[in-house]
Design a protein around this motif. Structure first.
Motif, PDB file in Angstrom:
ATOM      1  N   GLY A  56       0.836  -1.205   0.000  1.00 35.24           N
ATOM      2  CA  GLY A  56       0.000   0.000   0.000  1.00 35.24           C
ATOM      3  C   GLY A  56       0.867   1.248   0.000  1.00 35.24           C
ATOM      4  O   GLY A  56       1.884   1.317   0.688  1.00 35.24           O
ATOM      5  N   ALA A  57       0.457   2.234  -0.802  1.00 38.44           N
ATOM      6  CA  ALA A  57       1.227   3.483  -0.870  1.00 38.44           C
ATOM      7  C   ALA A  57       1.218   4.172   0.488  1.00 38.44           C
ATOM      8  O   ALA A  57       0.161   4.296   1.111  1.00 38.44           O
ATOM      9  N   MET A  58       2.379   4.590   0.947  1.00 35.57           N
ATOM     10  CA  MET A  58       2.486   5.327   2.212  1.00 35.57           C
ATOM     11  C   MET A  58       3.289   6.596   1.932  1.00 35.57           C
ATOM     12  O   MET A  58       4.465   6.526   1.564  1.00 35.57           O
ATOM     13  N   THR A  59       2.633   7.742   2.099  1.00 32.57           N
ATOM     14  CA  THR A  59       3.291   9.015   1.799  1.00 32.57           C
ATOM     15  C   THR A  59       4.607   9.121   2.567  1.00 32.57           C
ATOM     16  O   THR A  59       4.653   8.809   3.755  1.00 32.57           O
ATOM     17  N   TRP A  60       5.652   9.540   1.892  1.00 35.07           N
ATOM     18  CA  TRP A  60       7.026   9.699   2.379  1.00 35.07           C
ATOM     19  C   TRP A  60       7.759   8.366   2.553  1.00 35.07           C
ATOM     20  O   TRP A  60       8.967   8.330   2.606  1.00 35.07           O
ATOM     21  N   ILE A 175     -10.618  -2.956  -0.489  1.00 35.90           N
ATOM     22  CA  ILE A 175     -11.445  -2.646   0.679  1.00 35.90           C
ATOM     23  C   ILE A 175     -10.481  -2.566   1.869  1.00 35.90           C
ATOM     24  O   ILE A 175      -9.677  -3.463   2.088  1.00 35.90           O
ATOM     25  N   GLU A 176     -10.541  -1.449   2.563  1.00 35.52           N
ATOM     26  CA  GLU A 176      -9.580  -1.219   3.650  1.00 35.52           C
ATOM     27  C   GLU A 176     -10.327  -0.981   4.950  1.00 35.52           C
ATOM     28  O   GLU A 176     -11.097  -0.023   5.067  1.00 35.52           O
ATOM     29  N   GLY A 177     -10.111  -1.853   5.908  1.00 33.50           N
ATOM     30  CA  GLY A 177     -10.814  -1.742   7.180  1.00 33.50           C
ATOM     31  C   GLY A 177     -10.130  -0.785   8.146  1.00 33.50           C
ATOM     32  O   GLY A 177      -9.012  -0.316   7.911  1.00 33.50           O
ATOM     33  N   GLY A 209      -5.765  -3.723   5.653  1.00 28.51           N
ATOM     34  CA  GLY A 209      -6.096  -3.291   7.006  1.00 28.51           C
ATOM     35  C   GLY A 209      -5.924  -4.400   8.009  1.00 28.51           C
ATOM     36  O   GLY A 209      -6.723  -5.337   8.065  1.00 28.51           O
ATOM     37  N   GLY A 210      -4.828  -4.323   8.762  1.00 25.19           N
ATOM     38  CA  GLY A 210      -4.633  -5.270   9.860  1.00 25.19           C
ATOM     39  C   GLY A 210      -3.998  -6.586   9.452  1.00 25.19           C
ATOM     40  O   GLY A 210      -3.946  -7.517  10.247  1.00 25.19           O
ATOM     41  N   ILE A 211      -3.516  -6.682   8.226  1.00 23.54           N
ATOM     42  CA  ILE A 211      -2.928  -7.960   7.803  1.00 23.54           C
ATOM     43  C   ILE A 211      -1.428  -7.950   8.115  1.00 23.54           C
ATOM     44  O   ILE A 211      -0.681  -7.125   7.593  1.00 23.54           O
ATOM     45  N   VAL A 228      -4.142  -9.172  -1.323  1.00 25.86           N
ATOM     46  CA  VAL A 228      -4.188  -8.295  -0.146  1.00 25.86           C
ATOM     47  C   VAL A 228      -3.291  -7.077  -0.368  1.00 25.86           C
ATOM     48  O   VAL A 228      -2.470  -7.057  -1.290  1.00 25.86           O
ATOM     49  N   GLN A 229      -3.476  -6.093   0.493  1.00 27.94           N
ATOM     50  CA  GLN A 229      -2.593  -4.916   0.486  1.00 27.94           C
ATOM     51  C   GLN A 229      -2.094  -4.678   1.907  1.00 27.94           C
ATOM     52  O   GLN A 229      -2.866  -4.705   2.861  1.00 27.94           O
ATOM     53  N   LEU A 230      -0.789  -4.464   2.018  1.00 24.98           N
ATOM     54  CA  LEU A 230      -0.157  -4.257   3.332  1.00 24.98           C
ATOM     55  C   LEU A 230       0.534  -2.898   3.363  1.00 24.98           C
ATOM     56  O   LEU A 230       1.152  -2.509   2.372  1.00 24.98           O
ATOM     57  N   GLY A 231       0.464  -2.236   4.503  1.00 23.25           N
ATOM     58  CA  GLY A 231       1.234  -1.001   4.660  1.00 23.25           C
ATOM     59  C   GLY A 231       2.165  -1.110   5.853  1.00 23.25           C
ATOM     60  O   GLY A 231       3.380  -1.263   5.735  1.00 23.25           O
ATOM     61  N   THR A 232       1.564  -1.093   7.048  1.00 25.20           N
ATOM     62  CA  THR A 232       2.301  -1.087   8.315  1.00 25.20           C
ATOM     63  C   THR A 232       3.433  -2.119   8.361  1.00 25.20           C
ATOM     64  O   THR A 232       4.549  -1.813   8.783  1.00 25.20           O
ATOM     65  N   ARG A 233       3.145  -3.326   7.917  1.00 21.87           N
ATOM     66  CA  ARG A 233       4.120  -4.433   8.014  1.00 21.87           C
ATOM     67  C   ARG A 233       5.389  -4.158   7.199  1.00 21.87           C
ATOM     68  O   ARG A 233       6.420  -4.780   7.428  1.00 21.87           O
TER      69      ARG A 233
END
Ligand code: FMN
Length: 383
Positions: A56-60, A175-177, A209-211, A228-233
């Motif tokens: 997932g795109a995360m600014t910066w 879809i992003e929870g 979201g949350g994966i 799926v789409q991941l950002g935080t991880r």
């Protein structure tokens, strides 16, 4: 990881010594990969990747290095355009293409006044997929992207909106929870998935979201997700340029530390953003309280009060990600932050997810095999 996955792709390969095998002599791990590939075939075909996992795109954070690393590891990296001008986006796409020959996409914000020019940059640079975020896109924007030859991916916060987006030409839905990091809606990933996945079959749907682990990835695929789409991880990947203090905050945090922003007064809406609670998040409450008091005393107009509240977070994500100011910056993070325990290479992070999904499939398959003594009894005619 690529080698391991390539090996896993060979359906006829014999099991290693000591490795259990099925009746056809295949290793369950390898047949597990076959099952995983069946489950996410639509997502892989849509993205043109080995793994149907979007970064997932995360600014910066999602700039050339992380984006290329995700794509090189078999996933689908997405450049976060934030609010950069078309010339800088052009340079970023070119620089990313220097680092990978695998597919990657670009995330554009629908409210950006330069959206048409940004779309044109993507089209000129032959970006295959444009992700439109930050509000519902216009039909004109969708058509401009499709006519340029790229595919359009959009976020849908509800089934009705997803259906509408498909009607106006969107090629895939995310879809992003509310477990996700950054700007969030009110509904959890688990509920959105149940609302959307069984009903929306016209286009691939990616769940975000949350994966944080492969078991969750697998469960959404089994519910009908294309991927799926991941950002935080991915924030603490070695290849992520996020400041070491930003990464440290992630590594230290537990799921419960990633909280949505708090709104004190319905007259002054606050856009919900999930981030790690830090002194800035606490000060935001005090600032809202002060602004509301001044408004109530007639010292501020409603418009000025709203602007003052909105202004609080201006530049805050950059301060945290780029400058490492974890006190006054915004530490956008999802609840899966609790599963971020160390810095790892991007390929290890994605490899772990795949291994965890495969382990579930393997265990399941081995449970379906009769144990050795039962097989012998069956051969002996039982009893
Ligand atoms: C630091 C951070 C910045 C983000 N910035 C954006 C953004 O600019 N555009 C966007 O569409 N989503 C953004 N997101 C959301 C991610 O693209 C992704 O959908 C989300 O992180 C997935 O949920 P997860 O964090 O639980 O993995 C951001 C998320 C984080 C953590």
């Amino acid at each position: 990881m690529t080698d391991r996955l390539a090996a896993a792709d060979r359906p006829q390969a014999a099991p290693k010594a000591g490795e259990p095998s099925d009746a056809a002599g295949r290793s369950p791990i390898r047949s597990g990969r076959g099952e995983l590939d069946r489950l996410w075939a639509r997502g892989r075909a849509f993205l043109g990747t080995d793994l149907a996992v979007m970064g997932g795109a995360m600014t910066w954070v999602s700039e050339r290095h992380l984006v290329a690393a995700i794509s090189n590891a078999g996933g689908f990296g997405v450049i976060a355009s934030g609010s950069i001008p078309p010339t800088l986006l052009d340079a970023e796409i070119a620089a990313t293409a220097e680092l990978t020959d695998k597919p990657f996409g670009v995330n554009l914000i629908t409210l950006d006044p330069q959206l048409p020019e940004l779309i044109d940059v993507c089209v000129r640079r032959r970006v295959g997929h444009v992700v439109l975020a930050g509000g519902l896109p216009s039909t004109a924007a969708i058509q401009r992207i499709r006519q340029g030859g790229a595919r359009v991916v959009c976020f849908a916060p509800a089934l009705m909106i997803a259906r509408k987006l498909v009607r106006i030409g969107v090629d895939a839905i995310v879809i992003e929870g509310s477990e996700a990091g950054g700007h969030i809606g009110p509904v959890s990933t688990a509920v959105l998935a149940q609302e959307v996945l069984p009903h929306l079959v016209e286009v691939p749907v990616f769940v975000a979201g949350g994966i944080g682990r492969g078991e969750a990835l697998l469960s959404y695929l089994e519910m009908g997700a294309a991927g799926v789409q991941l950002g935080t991880r991915l924030v603490c990947a070695h290849e992520s340029i996020a400041h070491p203090r930003f990464k440290q905050a992630f590594i230290r945090a537990a799921a419960r530390d990633a909280m949505p922003s708090v709104q004190l007064d319905a007259r002054f809406p606050v856009i919900p953003v999930r981030a790690l609670v830090n002194p800035a998040a606490q000060r935001f409450r005090a600032v809202q309280r002060d602004v509301i008091d001044r408004f109530n005393r007639g010292e501020l107009s409603q418009k000025d009060a709203q602007l003052e509240i909105e202004h609080f977070w201006a530049g805050a994500l950059r301060r945290a990600v780029v400058d490492g100011d974890v006190e006054t910056g915004s530490l956008m993070a999802g609840q899966s932050v609790g599963m971020v325990t160390r810095e790892q290479s991007t390929s290890d992070i994605l490899g772990e997810l795949v291994d965890q999904a495969l382990a579930v499939l393997t265990t399941r398959e081995s449970r379906r095999q009769p144990p050795a003594y039962a097989a012998a009894e069956i051969q002996d005619g039982g009893g």
